[in-house]
Every structure is written in structure tokens, then in C-alpha cells.
Design an enzyme around this catalytic site. Sequence first.
Site, short mmCIF file in Angstrom:
data_model
loop_
_atom_site.label_atom_id
_atom_site.label_comp_id
_atom_site.label_asym_id
_atom_site.label_seq_id
_atom_site.Cartn_x
_atom_site.Cartn_y
_atom_site.Cartn_z
N CYS A 273 1.22 -1.26 0.40
CA CYS A 273 0.00 0.03 0.07
C CYS A 273 0.80 1.60 0.34
CB CYS A 273 -1.30 0.58 1.20
SG CYS A 273 -2.07 1.45 1.52
N HIS B 219 -9.32 -3.81 -1.81
CA HIS B 219 -7.85 -3.45 -0.93
C HIS B 219 -8.06 -1.54 -1.10
CE1 HIS B 219 -3.74 -1.85 0.40
NE2 HIS B 219 -3.75 -1.47 -0.37
NI NI Z 1 -3.88 1.20 -0.02
#
Ligand code: NI
Length: 154
Positions: free
Chosen positions: A90, A132
Amino acid sequence: MALRRIVTEGDEILRKKCRPVPEITDRTRELIDDMIETLYDAEGVGLAAPQVGVLRRIFVVDIMDGTGPKVLVNPEIVETRGEQDGDEGCLSVPDKVGEVVRPEYVKIKGTGREGQPVEYEGEGLLARAFCHEYDHLDGILYTDKAKDVWEIQE
Ligand code: NI
């Protein structure tokens, strides 16, 4: 267009639930365009509005398969199938990777940049990216779901 600063883990904004976008305005489109530019600059596969400090239900995904960026405003995951286990990172959790179980297939609906209805089906990496980014809109980070998270060795 302009690059926006990506907020990182520890910033409270990443833990808040985002509000729906009531109407797509010029300002919304400017945000979307900035998010796409910021995503490419950071060489990620997805970016959600809270990651640039905006608590609205918007994300962009591009898994670099040549089909261009997918913009989702007020997305809803309408169908999932199967299961995949894989590594995930991320832009808001730098230098880390984690192993996360996600659906193998996802169908997602929402509104596009021009206010048009959009629907996408994703398998593999695209399904993972949709899940996500969708989680970011509810203040969830992949590290919450990961079986294991480790530092990337440079
Ligand atoms: Ni992310």
C-alpha cells in the site's frame, strides 16, 4: 493537474469512514485527475481519496494491463467468488508487504469520472486491487487483514 501528498499509516484520516459523493462537480474531477497523476507518480496500482486526505468514497485503480485507469465513485462490491492468497502492499504503508486472502473474482459497480454508471469485473490482481481500495473507504488497511506483514529488504 497536480500531485497530492500521500498520507501514511499513523495518520488518523486513514482510519475514518468516507462519505458518499453527492454530485460529481468540476472539483471532483480535478481530485480524480490529481489522484490518477499521483498514482502513476508513485507507481502504485490503486489510490483511494482518503490517502490524499479527502474523506470521500472515490478510488482509482490501474493494474497496468493497458486498459487505462478505472475510476470508481461511490463503489459497491456486488459479487465476489473464490479465494486467492497473495502479497499486497500500500502506498500509505511504505516499505512493507503482507500476505492477504482476497476473493479471486469481484464485480464492482459505481459512478465514473463523467458521472456515468460503471461496472467492472476483476480477477486476480484486479480483484485484489478493488477490494484493497474499497477497504480504504471504510478506514481499513490491508495490514488489518494480513496473515503476516514484513519489511521489504532494500
Ligand atoms: Ni492502499
